[in-house]
Design an enzyme around this catalytic site. Structure first.
Site, PDB file in Angstrom:
ATOM      1  N   GLU A 133      13.650  14.011  17.132  1.00  0.00           N
ATOM      2  CA  GLU A 133      14.395  15.003  17.087  1.00  0.00           C
ATOM      3  C   GLU A 133      16.134  14.310  17.250  1.00  0.00           C
ATOM      4  O   GLU A 133      16.992  14.940  17.930  1.00  0.00           O
ATOM      5  CB  GLU A 133      14.469  15.878  18.435  1.00  0.00           C
ATOM      6  CG  GLU A 133      12.978  16.624  18.379  1.00  0.00           C
ATOM      7  CD  GLU A 133      12.860  17.368  19.656  1.00  0.00           C
ATOM      8  OE1 GLU A 133      13.541  17.584  20.403  1.00  0.00           O
ATOM      9  OE2 GLU A 133      11.945  18.229  19.768  1.00  0.00           O
ATOM     10  N   GLU A 240       2.568  18.928  16.303  1.00  0.00           N
ATOM     11  CA  GLU A 240       2.702  19.568  17.624  1.00  0.00           C
ATOM     12  C   GLU A 240       2.480  21.324  17.322  1.00  0.00           C
ATOM     13  O   GLU A 240       3.157  21.891  17.608  1.00  0.00           O
ATOM     14  CB  GLU A 240       3.993  19.616  18.345  1.00  0.00           C
ATOM     15  CG  GLU A 240       4.469  17.943  18.448  1.00  0.00           C
ATOM     16  CD  GLU A 240       5.952  18.088  19.135  1.00  0.00           C
ATOM     17  OE1 GLU A 240       6.357  19.168  19.764  1.00  0.00           O
ATOM     18  OE2 GLU A 240       6.193  16.853  19.363  1.00  0.00           O
TER      19      GLU A 240
HETATM   20  C1  GLA Z   1       9.317  18.734  21.553  1.00  0.00           C
HETATM   21  C2  GLA Z   1       8.711  17.565  21.860  1.00  0.00           C
HETATM   22  C3  GLA Z   1       7.582  17.505  22.564  1.00  0.00           C
HETATM   23  C4  GLA Z   1       7.295  18.594  23.851  1.00  0.00           C
HETATM   24  C5  GLA Z   1       7.793  20.140  23.205  1.00  0.00           C
HETATM   25  C6  GLA Z   1       7.833  21.061  24.133  1.00  0.00           C
HETATM   26  O1  GLA Z   1       8.562  19.276  20.559  1.00  0.00           O
HETATM   27  O2  GLA Z   1       8.544  16.761  21.093  1.00  0.00           O
HETATM   28  O3  GLA Z   1       7.172  16.517  23.263  1.00  0.00           O
HETATM   29  O4  GLA Z   1       8.329  18.367  24.677  1.00  0.00           O
HETATM   30  O5  GLA Z   1       9.214  19.825  22.610  1.00  0.00           O
HETATM   31  O6  GLA Z   1       6.733  20.980  24.914  1.00  0.00           O
END
Ligand code: GLA
Length: 333
Positions: A133, A240
């Site tokens: 990020e 994710e």
């Molecule tokens: C981001 C992070 C994850 C997690 C999510 C929310 O996507 O990469 O590790 O913390 O936020 O849970």
């Protein structure tokens, strides 16, 4: 549950099927995880704040336990995450007397952190989200403002990848981000990855987080993002995935169960999204859900604290939802 197709097996000619886990879910969802998933990611237990609370102290117990679970069930494990603005303890950015650390000190600490963490799991964890990020969401800004950026400068990203490669030359190294299908942000991710490639930085993949919902991103946007990222010659992993039943702006709190309409929309979303992923099986090597059963999801607390959400294909009792069956059916077409 015993008589239904196993998700990982249904998709075995396409890509791995992963789940984010923690110390509770490897117990409470053990059966579900072992049956349907062939890869795991530590939801929090390998993040900086969890493994490196103080300069000379590492806490690997939780991460080790998750890895042991993966091995016991013949699952792969992804590593998450090495350099991030969030869930990182302040000590790393501070000097002896609380002043801001110098560029040299922060780089040395970053290297030592990466060496230790990646080194510990060398040969066991096959892929790492090295940098998480760093692209800014606002259109007129390039990189996210963070202490990594302020203290080291833009090349903290490049150094993180180089250190990770030195620590485990066989590990696949990923850049991971969210809103990755938004065209503006997507183009910034591409610019970043190209600049790393131009300088010979070891990077092998892009992680698309995939925190999506019933209305977006569109299939066309996802497809375009996959095409453009794949053109960089890297592999892609969805890292994710969850499909919230609420749009981000929707703050309603009146539901104690998902509506039939939500479940039907979600099942169609899952079907379309996995059909698309299957088309790109040559570049997509894993699809990881950010959880497994709906008795636990981080979305129960985000963006509305304490509001239940139902983002997966297995319900609160770990039973398959309509979404699960659409994934299984579409793989047989
Ligand atoms: C981001 C992070 C994850 C997690 C999510 C929310 O996507 O990469 O590790 O913390 O936020 O849970």
């Amino acid at each position: 549950m015993n008589n239904i197709p196993k998700l990982w097996e249904v998709y075995k000619d396409y890509f791995d099927i992963g789940a984010a886990v923690n110390l509770e879910t490897i117990k409470g969802s053990k059966e579900l995880l072992a049956t349907h998933f062939n890869s795991i990611t530590a939801e929090n237990d390998m993040k900086f704040v969890s493994v490196h609370p103080a300069e000379n102290s590492y806490t690997f117990e939780a991460g080790d336990e998750l890895l042991a679970f993966a091995k016991q069930h013949s699952m792969k494990m992804r590593g998450h995450t090495l350099v991030w603005h969030n869930q990182t303890t302040d000590w790393i950015f501070e000097g002896e007397n609380g002043e801001t650390a110098s560029r040299e000190l922060l780089l040395a600490r970053m290297k030592s952190h990466i060496d230790t963490v990646v080194g510990r799991y060398k040969g066991s964890i096959y892929a790492w989200d090295v940098v998480n990020e760093v692209i800014e969401d606002k259109s007129d800004v390039w990189l996210r403002d963070s202490r990594w950026l302020q203290i080291i400068g833009e090349d903290f990203i490049e150094h993180a990848f180089r250190y990770a490669h030195e620590a485990d030359p066989d590990a696949l190294l990923f850049y991971n981000d969210y809103n990755e299908c938004n065209p503006e942000k997507r183009d910034k991710v591409i610019k970043l990855v190209k600049s790393l490639q131009d300088r010979g930085v070891p990077i092998h993949g892009i992680g698309l987080q995939g925190h999506w919902n019933l209305s977006g991103p569109s299939i066309a946007e996802i497809r375009e993002a996959i095409e453009k990222y794949a053109a960089l010659g890297l592999q892609l992993q969805v890292t994710e995935l969850d499909i919230s039943v609420f749009d981000y702006e929707d703050r309603r709190t009146d539901l104690t169960a998902p509506t039939a309409e939500m479940l039907e929309k979600q099942a169609n979303r899952y079907k379309e999204i996995f059909e698309l992923f299957r088309e790109y099986k040559d570049v997509i090597t894993a699809v990881t859900f950010w959880g497994a059963g709906e008795d636990y999801t981080w979305l129960d607390d985000f963006p509305v604290k304490g509001r239940k959400n139902w983002p997966f294909v297995f319900d609160e009792k770990h039973e398959p939802k309509t979404s699960f069956w659409r994934l299984v059916d579409c793989s047989e077409n």
